[in-house]
Design a protein around this motif. Sequence first.
Motif, PDB file in Angstrom:
ATOM      1  N   ARG A  51     -56.361 -53.640  30.277  1.00  0.00           N
ATOM      2  CA  ARG A  51     -56.577 -54.935  29.619  1.00  0.00           C
ATOM      3  C   ARG A  51     -57.657 -55.729  30.338  1.00  0.00           C
ATOM      4  NH1 ARG A  51     -55.936 -56.858  24.734  1.00  0.00           N
ATOM      5  NH2 ARG A  51     -54.030 -55.664  24.718  1.00  0.00           N
ATOM      6  N   LEU A  52     -57.609 -55.769  31.661  1.00  0.00           N
ATOM      7  CA  LEU A  52     -58.617 -56.516  32.414  1.00  0.00           C
ATOM      8  C   LEU A  52     -60.011 -55.917  32.229  1.00  0.00           C
ATOM      9  CD1 LEU A  52     -56.687 -57.239  35.728  1.00  0.00           C
ATOM     10  CD2 LEU A  52     -57.337 -58.911  33.965  1.00  0.00           C
ATOM     11  N   ALA A  53     -60.085 -54.589  32.186  1.00  0.00           N
ATOM     12  CA  ALA A  53     -61.384 -53.926  32.011  1.00  0.00           C
ATOM     13  C   ALA A  53     -61.981 -54.224  30.641  1.00  0.00           C
ATOM     14  CB  ALA A  53     -61.230 -52.418  32.207  1.00  0.00           C
ATOM     15  N   ALA A  54     -61.136 -54.490  29.658  1.00  0.00           N
ATOM     16  CA  ALA A  54     -61.613 -54.733  28.295  1.00  0.00           C
ATOM     17  C   ALA A  54     -62.023 -56.186  28.060  1.00  0.00           C
ATOM     18  CB  ALA A  54     -60.517 -54.349  27.293  1.00  0.00           C
ATOM     19  N   GLU A  55     -61.684 -57.065  28.979  1.00  0.00           N
ATOM     20  CA  GLU A  55     -61.954 -58.491  28.778  1.00  0.00           C
ATOM     21  C   GLU A  55     -63.272 -58.900  29.437  1.00  0.00           C
ATOM     22  OE1 GLU A  55     -60.250 -60.555  26.881  1.00  0.00           O
ATOM     23  OE2 GLU A  55     -58.770 -59.005  26.418  1.00  0.00           O
ATOM     24  N   PRO A  56     -64.072 -59.707  28.742  1.00  0.00           N
ATOM     25  CA  PRO A  56     -65.346 -60.136  29.320  1.00  0.00           C
ATOM     26  C   PRO A  56     -65.180 -61.193  30.412  1.00  0.00           C
ATOM     27  CG  PRO A  56     -65.041 -61.093  27.148  1.00  0.00           C
ATOM     28  CD  PRO A  56     -63.896 -60.148  27.368  1.00  0.00           C
ATOM     29  N   GLN A  84     -53.070 -55.371  46.735  1.00  0.00           N
ATOM     30  CA  GLN A  84     -52.922 -54.598  47.974  1.00  0.00           C
ATOM     31  C   GLN A  84     -53.812 -53.356  47.950  1.00  0.00           C
ATOM     32  OE1 GLN A  84     -48.729 -53.826  48.156  1.00  0.00           O
ATOM     33  NE2 GLN A  84     -48.239 -55.873  48.914  1.00  0.00           N
ATOM     34  N   ASN A  85     -53.973 -52.761  46.757  1.00  0.00           N
ATOM     35  CA  ASN A  85     -54.831 -51.581  46.606  1.00  0.00           C
ATOM     36  C   ASN A  85     -56.301 -51.958  46.443  1.00  0.00           C
ATOM     37  OD1 ASN A  85     -52.577 -49.951  46.717  1.00  0.00           O
ATOM     38  ND2 ASN A  85     -52.436 -49.668  44.516  1.00  0.00           N
ATOM     39  N   GLY A  86     -56.601 -53.266  46.438  1.00  0.00           N
ATOM     40  CA  GLY A  86     -57.979 -53.723  46.306  1.00  0.00           C
ATOM     41  C   GLY A  86     -58.553 -53.564  44.912  1.00  0.00           C
ATOM     42  N   ILE A  87     -57.686 -53.430  43.903  1.00  0.00           N
ATOM     43  CA  ILE A  87     -58.157 -53.202  42.538  1.00  0.00           C
ATOM     44  C   ILE A  87     -58.333 -54.504  41.762  1.00  0.00           C
ATOM     45  CG2 ILE A  87     -57.516 -52.174  40.306  1.00  0.00           C
ATOM     46  CD1 ILE A  87     -56.285 -49.866  41.947  1.00  0.00           C
ATOM     47  N   THR A 103     -59.025 -60.864  37.806  1.00  0.00           N
ATOM     48  CA  THR A 103     -60.143 -59.979  37.483  1.00  0.00           C
ATOM     49  C   THR A 103     -59.974 -58.680  38.257  1.00  0.00           C
ATOM     50  OG1 THR A 103     -61.542 -60.801  39.275  1.00  0.00           O
ATOM     51  CG2 THR A 103     -61.786 -61.877  37.127  1.00  0.00           C
ATOM     52  N   LEU A 104     -60.718 -57.686  37.849  1.00  0.00           N
ATOM     53  CA  LEU A 104     -60.800 -56.441  38.614  1.00  0.00           C
ATOM     54  C   LEU A 104     -61.880 -56.605  39.661  1.00  0.00           C
ATOM     55  CD1 LEU A 104     -60.561 -53.888  35.683  1.00  0.00           C
ATOM     56  CD2 LEU A 104     -58.806 -54.387  37.380  1.00  0.00           C
ATOM     57  N   SER A 105     -61.655 -56.061  40.839  1.00  0.00           N
ATOM     58  CA  SER A 105     -62.663 -56.158  41.895  1.00  0.00           C
ATOM     59  C   SER A 105     -63.681 -55.038  41.714  1.00  0.00           C
ATOM     60  CB  SER A 105     -62.011 -56.093  43.274  1.00  0.00           C
ATOM     61  OG  SER A 105     -61.394 -54.854  43.465  1.00  0.00           O
ATOM     62  N   GLU A 106     -64.937 -55.385  41.813  1.00  0.00           N
ATOM     63  CA  GLU A 106     -66.011 -54.400  41.608  1.00  0.00           C
ATOM     64  C   GLU A 106     -65.973 -53.275  42.635  1.00  0.00           C
ATOM     65  OE1 GLU A 106     -68.306 -53.599  39.290  1.00  0.00           O
ATOM     66  OE2 GLU A 106     -67.303 -55.097  38.080  1.00  0.00           O
ATOM     67  N   GLN A 107     -65.613 -53.579  43.882  1.00  0.00           N
ATOM     68  CA  GLN A 107     -65.610 -52.530  44.909  1.00  0.00           C
ATOM     69  C   GLN A 107     -64.578 -51.445  44.638  1.00  0.00           C
ATOM     70  OE1 GLN A 107     -64.937 -55.772  45.571  1.00  0.00           O
ATOM     71  NE2 GLN A 107     -63.218 -55.981  46.964  1.00  0.00           N
ATOM     72  N   ARG A 109     -64.054 -50.241  41.610  1.00  0.00           N
ATOM     73  CA  ARG A 109     -64.381 -49.668  40.299  1.00  0.00           C
ATOM     74  C   ARG A 109     -64.104 -48.160  40.195  1.00  0.00           C
ATOM     75  NH1 ARG A 109     -67.139 -51.931  35.850  1.00  0.00           N
ATOM     76  NH2 ARG A 109     -67.304 -50.301  34.323  1.00  0.00           N
ATOM     77  N   PRO A 110     -64.426 -47.338  41.189  1.00  0.00           N
ATOM     78  CA  PRO A 110     -64.116 -45.910  41.052  1.00  0.00           C
ATOM     79  C   PRO A 110     -62.628 -45.658  40.829  1.00  0.00           C
ATOM     80  CG  PRO A 110     -65.644 -46.250  42.860  1.00  0.00           C
ATOM     81  CD  PRO A 110     -65.200 -47.616  42.404  1.00  0.00           C
ATOM     82  N   SER A 111     -61.788 -46.439  41.491  1.00  0.00           N
ATOM     83  CA  SER A 111     -60.340 -46.265  41.354  1.00  0.00           C
ATOM     84  C   SER A 111     -59.868 -46.630  39.949  1.00  0.00           C
ATOM     85  CB  SER A 111     -59.640 -47.145  42.391  1.00  0.00           C
ATOM     86  OG  SER A 111     -58.325 -46.764  42.543  1.00  0.00           O
ATOM     87  N   TRP A 112     -60.307 -47.775  39.440  1.00  0.00           N
ATOM     88  CA  TRP A 112     -59.851 -48.135  38.101  1.00  0.00           C
ATOM     89  C   TRP A 112     -60.557 -47.344  37.028  1.00  0.00           C
ATOM     90  CZ3 TRP A 112     -63.252 -51.367  35.245  1.00  0.00           C
ATOM     91  CH2 TRP A 112     -64.061 -52.244  35.955  1.00  0.00           C
ATOM     92  N   ASP A 113     -61.771 -46.911  37.260  1.00  0.00           N
ATOM     93  CA  ASP A 113     -62.426 -46.006  36.310  1.00  0.00           C
ATOM     94  C   ASP A 113     -61.639 -44.695  36.196  1.00  0.00           C
ATOM     95  OD1 ASP A 113     -64.481 -47.657  35.520  1.00  0.00           O
ATOM     96  OD2 ASP A 113     -66.010 -46.705  36.774  1.00  0.00           O
ATOM     97  N   ALA A 114     -61.165 -44.186  37.346  1.00  0.00           N
ATOM     98  CA  ALA A 114     -60.386 -42.943  37.352  1.00  0.00           C
ATOM     99  C   ALA A 114     -59.085 -43.124  36.573  1.00  0.00           C
ATOM    100  CB  ALA A 114     -60.089 -42.502  38.782  1.00  0.00           C
ATOM    101  N   SER A 115     -58.459 -44.286  36.693  1.00  0.00           N
ATOM    102  CA  SER A 115     -57.207 -44.526  35.964  1.00  0.00           C
ATOM    103  C   SER A 115     -57.466 -44.605  34.460  1.00  0.00           C
ATOM    104  CB  SER A 115     -56.512 -45.789  36.466  1.00  0.00           C
ATOM    105  OG  SER A 115     -57.137 -46.958  35.995  1.00  0.00           O
ATOM    106  N   LEU A 116     -58.541 -45.258  34.073  1.00  0.00           N
ATOM    107  CA  LEU A 116     -58.868 -45.343  32.646  1.00  0.00           C
ATOM    108  C   LEU A 116     -59.199 -43.961  32.092  1.00  0.00           C
ATOM    109  CD1 LEU A 116     -61.023 -48.604  32.663  1.00  0.00           C
ATOM    110  CD2 LEU A 116     -58.657 -48.359  31.912  1.00  0.00           C
TER     111      LEU A 116
END
Length: 149
Positions: A51-56, A84-87, A103-107, A109-116
């Motif tokens: 949801r956070l990734a989809a929101e501007p 805690q996971n820095g996401i 918001t999602l933290s940019e640093q 991004r690889p972790s949340w990209d992998a989850s998506l």
Amino acid sequence: MAFSPSAAAADTTPESIPLALHDVARGWRNRLDERLRPLGLSCAMWAVIRRLAAEPAALTQRELAEAVGIEGPTLVRLLDRLEQNGIARRMADPGDRRIKRVTLSEQSRPSWDASLRAGLELSAELTRDIPARDLEITWKVLMTMLARL
């Protein structure tokens, strides 16, 4: 007990649809949890990330809880783990410091990209070989049902 496709074929009445939806959703969540576990995530966390990734723009905690369909205290626990996971990160709203925006933290991004990606891959596997027209009809039926809730 898992939903049985053979039992579903025998019972195509409208009354069987809620049970089938429940069983598919539960199975999908279980499979996604398995795939997300190595990333230190869960299906519930994935729903928040998605949801956070989809929101501007950053969402308030209340908006986010409503968007993913969970109670505020449950969201707070999920956000604690995501922070805690820095996401994800929470910050005070500039107009009202009582309100927290997420918001999602940019640093991370690889972790949340992998989850998506894990969610998309699972969806692709589950819908493989289902004709596009059937998927389109399924989507329309589900959206009609959702609108009536």
